[in-house]
Design a protein around this motif. Structure first.
Motif: not given
Ligand SMILES: [Mg+2]
Ligand SMILES: Nc1ncnc2c1ncn2[C@@H]1O[C@H](COP(=O)(O)OP(=O)(O)OP(=O)(O)O)[C@@H](O)[C@H]1O
Lengths: 243, 313
Positions: A44, A86, A167
């Motif tokens: 990330t 995410q 993500d």
């Molecule tokens: Mg991540």
């Protein structure tokens, strides 16, 4: 419509923690690349540096051969890079259609006021990620995780990216929802979109990518065809936490 | 931007109603309406900033004060005509808006609110200490030029100003800009992640809010004909503005307008029974009740009522 990304010598320190460790890779136009690694490997963080949400400690990020490190996030998005998160980040009080509208807005207050935007395109985008017409007026609080991820995709697509950073697009989704997102990615690939995709669900990821890059503790441990990468002993060790 | 006929009809009815009002009610009520008009302007100003972007300003009297003091000093001490002093006051307030913007580039939430509160306090101290020969110090100034004579004219002027501001803000907020500003209040990161310059949008919100506050402050002071720092930089004044916006319905233009009228008339109604500061206690309680029952304010209650009517037809 595609774009190349070249990351060289990228380093990111959070205090004493080395989150990105001299990472270099490139993605050619129209390619789809998987970025894998265990929890906390720094995937990330790579995304947020490419987007300019975090400034790298050192290293360069080139888009189509041009350095973008000095640009703001919004300027990078105008150049055609965009990411999903995410944990989806919708606008809770806006409807699905309005959420997409924000992604579609020009970065000019004057144009926001004087032009009303392409409503048809907004609907098209929402439908293209798998929403039904009846969903357009719903609020994010009424949506399932799968639909929240679709919304995130639609808002991201509305910025007209040429390179998409995804993500953990499959986290928290049912098998049916995974196949909807996977189909969407495939059709975008067919249209020439460039991808960098992070996923813990390797089974779902495999068909979507041309090759993979594995990282651990911020550093690259392997790169190449997906099967070679996951068979790599260092990659296996990193997933088991024994490297 | 889609305009619906019933929106236009409601605005037209409001304009017409206000035009006819002086024929229907006495001067006392008109004077109350004048205060309601100015409170509506201040509440709309507050809402453009805080109701939309979520940057809660506790410093609106600071902005209103810049507008009020600028035109007061220019007209009283330098004999500048109001045609010039009011535009200058508005510009000065917009600069003040940029000053309030500075902390908002770094801090959010209650910290931002506290910093803006400090601006108000600071201004209160400054006008008393620095050049009291200009500001009138603690006592303020009186004998400022007034723009109108009598309740009816004062009512028409304040109404025209309030409606012009309300309608133009209503139109502006119905464009995509309104959605973008509201989106900042919901998730600033996602607005940035949608490719929009958040700083530019915030700057616009602060300057627009300051523009309205300055305009309202300047006209208000030329209605009153005097300026009193203790009343202007007063926490009760600040809360009246915020409560008007909140109970009317923050994040809308019509909400703060309704809230301002509701509050002004509530306070007026309570005056004979509770002449002192207890009134604020009562209205605080009422505000809390409405707010707890319907956090989206009176306007949401109206809309729900209209919806029920529509369905039963
Ligand atoms: Mg991540
Ligand atoms: N803003 C931050 N400040 C300090 N440390 C951070 C910050 N963001 C991430 N880190 C740390 O950097 C490392 C990499 O985090 P990152 O979120 O990039 O990993 P990831 O590979 O995406 O993990 P996951 O698979 O759990 O999403 C972690 O040790 C994390 O704790």
């Amino acid at each position: 419509m595609s774009v190349s990304l070249a990351v060289t010598g990228l380093v990111k320190r959070f205090g004493g923690l080395l989150a990105t460790d001299d990472l270099s890779f490139r993605i050619d136009p129209g390619e789809s690349v998987g970025l894998i690694g265990p929890n906390g490997a720094g995937k990330t963080t790579v995304f947020s540096q490419i987007m300019g949400e975090h400034r790298q400690t050192s290293g360069t990020i080139g888009l189509d051969g041009e350095e973008i490190s000095g640009l703001s996030t919004s300027a990078r998005i105008r150049r055609g890079v965009c990411r999903t998160y995410q944990v989806p980040r919708p606008f809770p009080d806006l409807t699905v259609a309005e959420n997409v509208r924000v992604g579609q807005m020009p970065d000019s207050i004057w144009e926001m006021i004087t032009r009303s935007g392409d409503r048809q395109r907004e609907v098209e985008l929402a439908l293209s990620v798998g929403f039904a017409k009846g969903d357009l007026d719903r609020k994010p609080s009424e949506l399932s995780m799968g639909n929240l991820r679709k919304l995130e995709m639609a808002r991201t697509l509305a910025t007209e990216p040429r390179l998409m950073l995804l993500d953990e697009v499959f986290a928290g989704l049912t098998a049916a929802e995974i196949s909807v997102i996977a189909e969407l990615v495939q059709s975008l690939r067919a249209d020439g979109m460039t991808f960098l995709i992070v996923s813990h669900d390797l089974k779902a990821l495999e068909p979507l990518i041309d090759r993979a890059i594995a990282i651990d503790r911020g550093a690259k441990v392997a790169e190449g065809p997906y099967l070679d990468v996951i068979k790599n002993p260092r990659v296996r060790a990193s997933y088991l936490g024994t490297s | 931007m889609r305009l619906r006929w019933h929106h236009l009809a409601l605005w037209a009815a409001l304009v017409l109603g206000m035009l006819l009002l002086p024929y229907l009610v006495g001067n006392g009520t008109l004077r109350t309406m004048i205060f309601a008009n100015y409170l509506a302007i201040f509440a709309i100003s507050w809402d453009v900033l805080s109701g939309r972007t979520g940057y809660v300003s506790f410093g609106h009297p600071f902005l209103i004060g810049i507008g009020a003091y600028t035109t007061a000093i220019l007209t009283k001490r330098f004999d500048v005509p109001v045609e010039i002093s009011i535009p200058l006051a508005v510009v000065a307030t917009m600069v003040g808006g940029l000053i309030v913007l500075l902390p908002a580039l770094r801090i959010k939430g209650s910290y931002f609110a506290l910093v803006t509160l400090a601006f108000m306090e600071l201004m209160y101290q400054l006008v008393q200490v620095i050049r009291p020969d200009l500001t009138g110090g603690t006592r303020g100034m009186s004998g400022l030029p007034t723009l109108t004579r009598g309740a009816v004219n004062g009512f028409y002027l304040s109404t025209a100003l309030m409606l012009a501001i309300a309608i133009s803000m209503w139109l502006l907020m119905r464009t995509r800009l309104g959605i973008a500003l509201a989106a900042i209040g919901m998730n600033e990161e996602s607005v940035r992640g949608s490719g929009l310059s958040v700083t530019r949008l915030k700057t616009f919100a602060f300057i627009t809010s300051a523009f309205i506050a300055g305009l309202g402050g300047a006209f208000y002071i030329h209605y009153l004909g005097s300026i009193a720092p203790r009343a202007l930089f007063d926490i009760n004044f600040l809360f009246t503005i915020i409560v008007a916006a909140l109970i009317g319905g923050a994040g809308t233009v019509v909400g703060p307008l309704i809230g301002a009228f509701f509050l002004t008339f509530l306070l007026e109604f309570l005056r004979p029974y509770l002449p002192g500061a207890e009134r604020y206690f009562v209205y605080g309680g009422m505000a809390l009740l409405i707010y707890m029952y319907q956090p989206k304010g009176i306007i949401a209650l109206f809309e729900a009522g209209l919806g029920r009517l529509g369905r039963s037809r």
